[in-house]
Design an enzyme around this catalytic site. Sequence first.
Site, PDB file in Angstrom:
ATOM      1  N   GLU A 180       0.947  -0.923  -0.239  1.00  0.00           N
ATOM      2  CA  GLU A 180      -0.044   0.284   0.210  1.00  0.00           C
ATOM      3  C   GLU A 180       0.950   0.997   0.203  1.00  0.00           C
ATOM      4  O   GLU A 180       1.920   1.264   0.367  1.00  0.00           O
ATOM      5  CB  GLU A 180      -0.970  -0.527   1.637  1.00  0.00           C
ATOM      6  CG  GLU A 180      -0.046   0.567   2.486  1.00  0.00           C
ATOM      7  CD  GLU A 180      -1.133   0.406   3.465  1.00  0.00           C
ATOM      8  OE1 GLU A 180      -2.104   1.447   3.557  1.00  0.00           O
ATOM      9  OE2 GLU A 180      -1.622  -0.454   4.127  1.00  0.00           O
ATOM     10  N   ARG A 208      -1.992  10.785   7.508  1.00  0.00           N
ATOM     11  CA  ARG A 208      -1.753  10.331   6.061  1.00  0.00           C
ATOM     12  C   ARG A 208      -3.980  10.309   5.095  1.00  0.00           C
ATOM     13  O   ARG A 208      -3.728  10.014   3.555  1.00  0.00           O
ATOM     14  CB  ARG A 208      -2.092   8.663   5.998  1.00  0.00           C
ATOM     15  CG  ARG A 208      -0.041   8.748   7.162  1.00  0.00           C
ATOM     16  CD  ARG A 208      -0.097   7.327   6.959  1.00  0.00           C
ATOM     17  NE  ARG A 208      -0.249   6.076   5.508  1.00  0.00           N
ATOM     18  CZ  ARG A 208      -0.632   4.773   5.731  1.00  0.00           C
ATOM     19  NH1 ARG A 208      -0.307   4.441   6.420  1.00  0.00           N
ATOM     20  NH2 ARG A 208      -0.258   4.162   4.419  1.00  0.00           N
ATOM     21  N   ARG A 255      -5.732   5.927  -0.195  1.00  0.00           N
ATOM     22  CA  ARG A 255      -4.502   4.793  -1.022  1.00  0.00           C
ATOM     23  C   ARG A 255      -4.531   4.147  -2.631  1.00  0.00           C
ATOM     24  O   ARG A 255      -5.891   3.859  -3.189  1.00  0.00           O
ATOM     25  CB  ARG A 255      -4.854   3.505  -0.260  1.00  0.00           C
ATOM     26  CG  ARG A 255      -4.583   4.122   1.460  1.00  0.00           C
ATOM     27  CD  ARG A 255      -3.565   4.216   2.153  1.00  0.00           C
ATOM     28  NE  ARG A 255      -2.907   4.451   3.390  1.00  0.00           N
ATOM     29  CZ  ARG A 255      -3.978   5.681   4.244  1.00  0.00           C
ATOM     30  NH1 ARG A 255      -3.862   7.234   3.267  1.00  0.00           N
ATOM     31  NH2 ARG A 255      -4.095   5.622   5.224  1.00  0.00           N
ATOM     32  N   HIS A 277     -10.743   4.701   2.781  1.00  0.00           N
ATOM     33  CA  HIS A 277      -9.811   3.724   2.926  1.00  0.00           C
ATOM     34  C   HIS A 277     -10.345   2.389   3.706  1.00  0.00           C
ATOM     35  O   HIS A 277     -10.424   1.523   4.126  1.00  0.00           O
ATOM     36  CB  HIS A 277      -9.549   3.839   4.915  1.00  0.00           C
ATOM     37  CG  HIS A 277      -8.848   3.460   5.747  1.00  0.00           C
ATOM     38  ND1 HIS A 277      -8.719   3.030   6.171  1.00  0.00           N
ATOM     39  CD2 HIS A 277      -8.243   4.723   6.011  1.00  0.00           C
ATOM     40  CE1 HIS A 277      -8.096   2.555   7.201  1.00  0.00           C
ATOM     41  NE2 HIS A 277      -7.042   3.424   6.320  1.00  0.00           N
TER      42      HIS A 277
END
Length: 136
Positions: free
Chosen positions: A92, A103, A107, A127
């Site tokens: 990831e 963050r 992703r 997420h």
Amino acid sequence: MLKAFATQVRKAGVLWVLGAAFVLAPVVGHTRQTPSAAGSLSSIALAELPAQGRVTYALIREGGPFPYDKDGSVFGNRERILPAQQRGYYREYTVRTPGARNRGARRIVCGGQKPRTPDACYYTGDHYASFREIVE
């Protein structure tokens, strides 16, 4: 006495409903995207990714350097949305979120034996609740 009994029944009913809602909330509140019978997920063109996603994708292809320590770490696929593979297959990478202090939720997850030339990469903006396969 009958009135007291009715009050107790109402309280028990409310507690039962609340208890059922508490137990079922994780199941009902989280709809999971699963691969189709053919094993494919919906796709997103590389050009459609947010600008920060395109930067992250380019860094993956270049082998870094990555801005976050966790970038390149093993992604466990616990959600079982991505096609099943052995542990260590997926890695990831963070897609920066403007204004986020951490963050963020975005992703890119890539799979394959060679991180710079992955077999497939997937984008998630929520997420890991859903993924879209990145196509060039």
